[in-house]
Scaffold this active site. Structure first.
Site, PDB file in Angstrom:
ATOM      1  N   SER A  47       0.812  -1.217   0.000  1.00 22.01           N
ATOM      2  CA  SER A  47       0.000   0.000   0.000  1.00 22.01           C
ATOM      3  C   SER A  47       0.848   1.271   0.000  1.00 22.01           C
ATOM      4  CB  SER A  47      -0.920   0.022   1.214  1.00 22.01           C
ATOM      5  OG  SER A  47      -1.614  -1.192   1.334  1.00 22.01           O
TER       6      SER A  47
HETATM    7  N1  SAH Z   1      -0.594  -4.930   4.005  1.00 24.43           N
HETATM    8  C1  SAH Z   1       0.067  -5.291   2.758  1.00 24.43           C
HETATM    9  C2  SAH Z   1      -0.769  -4.926   1.557  1.00 24.43           C
HETATM   10  C3  SAH Z   1      -1.486  -6.118   1.109  1.00 24.43           C
HETATM   11  S1  SAH Z   1      -2.449  -6.064  -0.357  1.00 24.43           S
HETATM   12  C4  SAH Z   1       1.455  -4.701   2.678  1.00 24.43           C
HETATM   13  O1  SAH Z   1       1.821  -3.907   3.546  1.00 24.43           O
HETATM   14  O2  SAH Z   1       2.210  -5.055   1.773  1.00 24.43           O
HETATM   15  C5  SAH Z   1      -3.756  -7.123   0.170  1.00 24.43           C
HETATM   16  C6  SAH Z   1      -3.373  -8.534   0.541  1.00 24.43           C
HETATM   17  O3  SAH Z   1      -4.550  -9.167   1.011  1.00 24.43           O
HETATM   18  C7  SAH Z   1      -2.868  -9.381  -0.614  1.00 24.43           C
HETATM   19  O4  SAH Z   1      -1.615  -9.926  -0.274  1.00 24.43           O
HETATM   20  C8  SAH Z   1      -3.924 -10.472  -0.757  1.00 24.43           C
HETATM   21  O5  SAH Z   1      -3.385 -11.724  -1.142  1.00 24.43           O
HETATM   22  C9  SAH Z   1      -4.471 -10.537   0.651  1.00 24.43           C
HETATM   23  N2  SAH Z   1      -5.804 -11.132   0.783  1.00 24.43           N
HETATM   24  C10 SAH Z   1      -6.855 -11.079  -0.074  1.00 24.43           C
HETATM   25  N3  SAH Z   1      -7.911 -11.761   0.417  1.00 24.43           N
HETATM   26  C11 SAH Z   1      -7.521 -12.268   1.634  1.00 24.43           C
HETATM   27  C12 SAH Z   1      -8.145 -13.073   2.641  1.00 24.43           C
HETATM   28  N4  SAH Z   1      -9.396 -13.504   2.523  1.00 24.43           N
HETATM   29  N5  SAH Z   1      -7.421 -13.365   3.748  1.00 24.43           N
HETATM   30  C13 SAH Z   1      -6.147 -12.945   3.913  1.00 24.43           C
HETATM   31  N6  SAH Z   1      -5.492 -12.196   2.992  1.00 24.43           N
HETATM   32  C14 SAH Z   1      -6.171 -11.869   1.868  1.00 24.43           C
END
Ligand code: SAH
Length: 209
Positions: free
Chosen positions: A63
């Site tokens: 993000s």
């Molecule tokens: N906080 C992260 C940004 C992640 S983007 C950072 O600092 O890099 C969103 C993430 O949510 C992705 O990696 C995606 O795979 C995950 N995601 C999507 N659906 C999900 C679920 N049901 N449970 C856990 N993670 C999930």
């Protein structure tokens, strides 16, 4: 090179966070401590401190720094807090949270991303973060109750499990998708139920069932 990143990190905090509405001292301090260049793809390191999200593969993104800071600030954590981070991705938000709170549990549904983040956080010496491969919709009951829950992927509504696993007085922050756009929502759990406070428009990848 290291000093260059440090300078970029200081400039990012000054311009993108302090320059906007991030005033929480602990949040600002955390952003000065975490090397964001370690959480992006090797080829993207020179853009690690820019004001936008970056792709990290598997359909996920790290993000935008400001949005992570805003979400941290909304959660109103302190050094005794236990936090649940949903959507580990690169592990960057978990690393930031680990500098503010006492313990972070982070859940990722893509096994490869969970493994990469686990290795990375271990290599960088973050000892108060637990990476769980699993479905974030279920939260993580074993670590409950949480003082704060950060959800880094968009969903139409919050999961009952998150509210159940949150202590009274705790907060959830998540991007709410209404079918057209996304809004950052703060959810406060009180004795009598939950209260929602709307923040600004955001853009996240979807939370997948
Ligand atoms: N906080 C992260 C940004 C992640 S983007 C950072 O600092 O890099 C969103 C993430 O949510 C992705 O990696 C995606 O795979 C995950 N995601 C999507 N659906 C999900 C679920 N049901 N449970 C856990 N993670 C999930």
């Amino acid at each position: 090179m290291k000093q260059t990143y440090e300078k970029q990190r200081e400039a990012m905090v000054k311009e993108q966070l302090l320059g906007r509405d991030i005033t929480d001292e602990e949040v600002l301090k955390a952003f000065l401590k975490v090397p964001r260049e370690e959480f992006v793809k090797e080829k993207d390191r020179r853009w690690a401190y820019d004001d936008y999200p970056l792709s990290i593969g598997y359909g996920a993104t790290i993000s935008q720094p400001y949005i992570v800071a805003l979400m941290c600030q909304i959660l109103k954590l302190d050094k005794n807090s236990v936090v649940l981070d949903i959507g580990t991705g690169s592990g960057y938000a978990a690393a930031i949270l680990s500098k503010i709170a006492s313990k972070v549990i982070t859940v990722e549904r893509i096994c490869e991303l969970a493994e990469i983040a686990k290795e990375r956080l271990k290599r960088l010496g973050y000892s108060n973060i637990e990476v769980i491969y699993g479905d974030g919709f279920k939260g993580y009951a074993k670590g409950a109750p949480y003082d704060g829950i950060m959800v880094s992927a968009a969903t139409e509504k919050i999961a009952d499990a998150w509210v159940e696993q949150l202590r009274v007085g705790g907060r959830i922050v998540y991007p709410k998708y209404d079918g057209i756009e996304q809004t950052l929502v703060e959810v406060l759990k009180t004795q009598s139920g939950i209260k929602e406070i709307l923040h600004g428009g955001v853009r996240f990848v979807p939370l997948i069932k």
